[in-house]
Motif scaffolding. Structure first.
Motif, PDB file in Angstrom:
ATOM      1  N   UNK A 118      64.953 -14.454  44.700  1.00 10.71           N
ATOM      2  CA  UNK A 118      66.322 -14.968  44.557  1.00 10.71           C
ATOM      3  C   UNK A 118      66.741 -15.764  45.787  1.00 10.71           C
ATOM      4  N   UNK A 119      66.375 -15.289  46.975  1.00  9.94           N
ATOM      5  CA  UNK A 119      66.718 -16.003  48.204  1.00  9.94           C
ATOM      6  C   UNK A 119      66.008 -17.352  48.259  1.00  9.94           C
ATOM      7  N   UNK A 120      64.743 -17.396  47.821  1.00  6.24           N
ATOM      8  CA  UNK A 120      64.001 -18.656  47.829  1.00  6.24           C
ATOM      9  C   UNK A 120      64.624 -19.669  46.869  1.00  6.24           C
ATOM     10  N   UNK A 121      65.008 -19.206  45.671  1.00  2.00           N
ATOM     11  CA  UNK A 121      65.628 -20.113  44.696  1.00  2.00           C
ATOM     12  C   UNK A 121      66.967 -20.621  45.212  1.00  2.00           C
ATOM     13  N   UNK A 122      67.777 -19.720  45.780  1.00  2.00           N
ATOM     14  CA  UNK A 122      69.080 -20.134  46.300  1.00  2.00           C
ATOM     15  C   UNK A 122      68.924 -21.124  47.450  1.00  2.00           C
ATOM     16  N   UNK A 123      67.963 -20.861  48.340  1.00  2.00           N
ATOM     17  CA  UNK A 123      67.730 -21.777  49.457  1.00  2.00           C
ATOM     18  C   UNK A 123      67.242 -23.130  48.955  1.00  2.00           C
ATOM     19  N   UNK A 124      66.369 -23.111  47.961  1.00  2.06           N
ATOM     20  CA  UNK A 124      65.844 -24.351  47.398  1.00  2.06           C
ATOM     21  C   UNK A 124      66.961 -25.205  46.802  1.00  2.06           C
ATOM     22  N   UNK A 125      67.799 -24.597  45.973  1.00  2.00           N
ATOM     23  CA  UNK A 125      68.885 -25.346  45.346  1.00  2.00           C
ATOM     24  C   UNK A 125      69.874 -25.827  46.405  1.00  2.00           C
ATOM     25  N   UNK A 126      70.193 -24.975  47.365  1.00  2.00           N
ATOM     26  CA  UNK A 126      71.136 -25.359  48.406  1.00  2.00           C
ATOM     27  C   UNK A 126      70.633 -26.517  49.258  1.00  2.00           C
ATOM     28  N   UNK A 127      69.370 -26.468  49.642  1.00  2.00           N
ATOM     29  CA  UNK A 127      68.803 -27.541  50.472  1.00  2.00           C
ATOM     30  C   UNK A 127      68.716 -28.850  49.697  1.00  2.00           C
ATOM     31  N   UNK A 128      68.306 -28.777  48.438  1.00  2.00           N
ATOM     32  CA  UNK A 128      68.224 -30.008  47.653  1.00  2.00           C
ATOM     33  C   UNK A 128      69.616 -30.559  47.340  1.00  2.00           C
ATOM     34  N   UNK A 129      70.609 -29.676  47.250  1.00  2.00           N
ATOM     35  CA  UNK A 129      71.984 -30.155  47.074  1.00  2.00           C
ATOM     36  C   UNK A 129      72.455 -30.886  48.324  1.00  2.00           C
ATOM     37  N   UNK A 130      72.112 -30.354  49.504  1.00  2.00           N
ATOM     38  CA  UNK A 130      72.469 -31.036  50.760  1.00  2.00           C
ATOM     39  C   UNK A 130      71.808 -32.402  50.838  1.00  2.00           C
TER      40      UNK A 130
END
Length: 199
Positions: A118-130
């Motif tokens: 879950x942390x990896x998915x959240x980090x992935x989406x957050x970074x790609x959103x940035x």
């Protein structure tokens, strides 16, 4: 007569690529300082990606001064702060869950795997959103996160590259903690490069 990009002229001390490297480090330092309140971290990183994207597309300089000017010119300050607040809440929940796992509760092993995923998915989406956030796009951070989730699914190789960049940044900071103040620049370069692959 112009010289090819990256070629040093006679008498020139540094090549353009070395100057870009120095600019990236200065942007990393400026991003780290701008992100110190933590609630400003998403805005700081997305501004770094925007400056680097303009450097690649329009050959604009990517100095720390231009970064700070772009950061001050951001329009959706309320949305930026809301995104930072969501980041802080997510980190607090992650820390609380990690503490429960460390306490050795029943099923801690399986929950640890779920928590890491879950942390990896959240980090992935957050970074790609940035990396994909556009000023004045009209849909703010919510739309940026929705678009980032779609790109994360459609562009699996790019998502793997983003996670590898994040792991590399984390390992660098773990090995040499002072790099925390510089690693945001190379991370922003990696995120921008992954997004520009899709063009």
């Amino acid at each position: 007569m112009s010289t090819p990009q990256g070629v040093r002229e006679r008498g020139e001390l540094f090549s353009p690529r070395f100057e870009l490297f120095a600019d990236v480090l200065s942007i990393g330092l400026a991003t780290a300082v701008a992100a110190l309140p933590l609630v400003t971290a998403p805005a700081a990183l997305s501004t770094a990606c925007a400056v680097l994207r303009r450097r690649r597309l329009y050959d604009e300089p990517c100095t720390a001064r231009r970064y700070l000017a772009a950061l001050r010119a951001r329009e959706d300050r309320r949305g930026d702060l809301a995104a930072g607040a969501v980041l802080l809440v997510a980190c607090a929940l992650l820390a609380a869950d990690a503490a429960l796992v460390a306490a050795g509760l029943p099923g801690a092993g399986q929950f640890a795997v779920f928590l890491a995923a879950a942390a990896a998915v959240a980090a992935l989406v957050g970074l790609r959103a940035c990396a994909g956030y556009r000023a004045g796009a009209g849909h703010g951070w919510r739309g940026a996160c929705r678009d980032a989730a779609g790109r994360a699914v459609r562009d699996v190789p790019g998502s793997v590259l983003v996670l590898l960049a994040l792991c590399t940044a984390g390992m660098c900071v773990w090995a040499l903690p002072p790099l925390l103040f510089l690693v945001a620049g190379p991370l922003a370069v990696a995120l921008t490069a992954v997004e520009l692959r899709l063009r």
